[in-house]
Design an enzyme around this catalytic site. Structure first.
Site, PDB file in Angstrom:
ATOM      1  N   ARG A 166       0.816  -1.219   0.000  1.00  0.00           N
ATOM      2  CA  ARG A 166       0.000   0.000   0.000  1.00  0.00           C
ATOM      3  C   ARG A 166       0.848   1.267   0.000  1.00  0.00           C
ATOM      4  O   ARG A 166       0.407   2.314  -0.478  1.00  0.00           O
ATOM      5  CB  ARG A 166      -0.963  -0.029   1.191  1.00  0.00           C
ATOM      6  N   GLU A 225       1.311  -6.951  13.259  1.00  0.00           N
ATOM      7  CA  GLU A 225       0.119  -7.032  14.121  1.00  0.00           C
ATOM      8  C   GLU A 225      -0.483  -8.439  14.045  1.00  0.00           C
ATOM      9  O   GLU A 225      -0.957  -8.969  15.025  1.00  0.00           O
ATOM     10  CB  GLU A 225      -0.901  -5.986  13.663  1.00  0.00           C
TER      11      GLU A 225
HETATM   12  O1  LIG Z   1       3.291  -1.178  11.623  1.00  0.00           O
HETATM   13  P1  LIG Z   1       3.164  -2.610  11.187  1.00  0.00           P
HETATM   14  O2  LIG Z   1       2.720  -3.506  12.295  1.00  0.00           O
HETATM   15  O3  LIG Z   1       4.383  -3.098  10.512  1.00  0.00           O
HETATM   16  O4  LIG Z   1       1.960  -2.677  10.178  1.00  0.00           O
HETATM   17  C1  LIG Z   1       1.775  -1.796   9.122  1.00  0.00           C
HETATM   18  C2  LIG Z   1       1.953  -2.485   7.817  1.00  0.00           C
HETATM   19  O5  LIG Z   1       0.963  -3.502   7.660  1.00  0.00           O
HETATM   20  C3  LIG Z   1       0.257  -3.289   6.448  1.00  0.00           C
HETATM   21  O6  LIG Z   1       0.844  -3.955   5.397  1.00  0.00           O
HETATM   22  P2  LIG Z   1       0.618  -5.471   5.057  1.00  0.00           P
HETATM   23  O7  LIG Z   1       1.835  -6.219   5.495  1.00  0.00           O
HETATM   24  O8  LIG Z   1      -0.696  -5.921   5.576  1.00  0.00           O
HETATM   25  O9  LIG Z   1       0.688  -5.497   3.490  1.00  0.00           O
HETATM   26  P3  LIG Z   1       0.018  -4.806   2.227  1.00  0.00           P
HETATM   27  O10 LIG Z   1       0.448  -3.367   2.200  1.00  0.00           O
HETATM   28  O11 LIG Z   1       0.643  -5.598   1.155  1.00  0.00           O
HETATM   29  O12 LIG Z   1      -1.472  -4.945   2.302  1.00  0.00           O
HETATM   30  C4  LIG Z   1       0.369  -1.812   6.218  1.00  0.00           C
HETATM   31  O13 LIG Z   1       0.159  -1.472   4.864  1.00  0.00           O
HETATM   32  C5  LIG Z   1       1.760  -1.511   6.692  1.00  0.00           C
HETATM   33  O14 LIG Z   1       2.723  -1.795   5.672  1.00  0.00           O
HETATM   34  N1  LIG Z   2      -5.471  -2.413  11.667  1.00  0.00           N
HETATM   35  C1  LIG Z   2      -4.951  -2.325  10.450  1.00  0.00           C
HETATM   36  N2  LIG Z   2      -5.664  -1.787   9.440  1.00  0.00           N
HETATM   37  C2  LIG Z   2      -5.141  -1.708   8.207  1.00  0.00           C
HETATM   38  N3  LIG Z   2      -3.936  -2.151   7.894  1.00  0.00           N
HETATM   39  C3  LIG Z   2      -3.193  -2.693   8.863  1.00  0.00           C
HETATM   40  N4  LIG Z   2      -1.948  -3.206   8.878  1.00  0.00           N
HETATM   41  C4  LIG Z   2      -1.681  -3.621  10.118  1.00  0.00           C
HETATM   42  N5  LIG Z   2      -2.693  -3.392  10.930  1.00  0.00           N
HETATM   43  C5  LIG Z   2      -3.658  -2.813  10.173  1.00  0.00           C
END
Ligand SMILES: O=P(O)(O)OC[C@H]1O[C@H](OP(=O)(O)OP(=O)(O)O)[C@H](O)[C@@H]1O
Ligand SMILES: Nc1ncnc2[nH]cnc12
Length: 181
Positions: free
Chosen positions: A67, A104
């Site tokens: 993202r 998370e």
């Molecule tokens: O602060 P953190 O605990 O590291 O979490 C935040 C990260 O988690 C989500 O990505 P995700 O790994 O779900 O991947 P995506 O962007 O591919 O959906 C979000 O877009 C951040 O990159």
């Molecule tokens: N609560 C949340 N919502 C959206 N993206 C996330 N990535 C990690 N935690 C998330």
């Protein structure tokens, strides 16, 4: 170049959808797909980040898979800076360095091309959201290994209860979020 409408946090929040219990029970997922569908909202977000990092001697924009790419590419374009992508494992074709971290809801690893940054690079990292901070801290580790420095970590959303922004602060990494929940 600031002749655009100013940042409106309430409007931003109205464009972010909350999805309870996804991807698992107890997680309140903050969904930006609804924001992505609003061109004026997205322009407001892009302009706010671009205004903040213009004229700061930034050398690179670092964007987090996946993202963060949606924000990093327009920011790099607006500032005329190179874009460095931090990817999940096995996606980058040339020589990489890698780091493992916890999320998370699970474990992950992050990679970057070895030649993506040079010594003394001044990087703004960008992602959609700060939760545990694991992803941004992992990217910071990779940047430091390549001899660069994170000037600020930027996100649309901070979830302070998950402790990520506090961890960034402890690690001496300034952060900036447009809103928090
Ligand atoms: O602060 P953190 O605990 O590291 O979490 C935040 C990260 O988690 C989500 O990505 P995700 O790994 O779900 O991947 P995506 O962007 O591919 O959906 C979000 O877009 C951040 O990159
Ligand atoms: N609560 C949340 N919502 C959206 N993206 C996330 N990535 C990690 N935690 C998330």
């Amino acid at each position: 170049m600031t002749n655009h409408s100013k940042f409106d946090e309430e409007r931003l929040r109205s464009l972010i959808r909350a999805v309870p219990d996804w991807p698992e029970a107890g997680v309140m997922f903050r969904d930006i797909t609804t924001l992505l569908q609003d061109p004026q909202g997205m322009r407001m977000v892009h302009n706010t980040f671009a205004d903040r990092y213009r004229d700061q001697n930034i050398t690179h924009i670092g964007a987090l898979d996946a993202r963060g790419f949606l924000l990093g590419a327009p920011l790099a374009d607006a500032l005329g800076l190179p874009l460095v992508i931090f990817r999940k494992p096995g996606k980058l074709p040339a020589e990489t360095i890698s780091v493992e971290y916890t999320l998370e809801y699970g474990k992950a690893a992050l990679e970057v091309h070895k030649d993506a940054l040079t010594e003394n690079s001044r990087v703004v990292l960008i992602d959609d959201l700060i939760a545990t901070g694991g992803t941004l801290l992992a990217a910071n580790t990779l940047i430091e290994r390549l001899g660069g420095k994170v000037i600020e970590a930027a996100a649309i959303i901070d979830l302070p209860a998950l402790g990520g922004s506090a961890k960034l602060e402890t690690a001496g990494i300034p952060y900036f979020a447009l809103t928090s929940y």
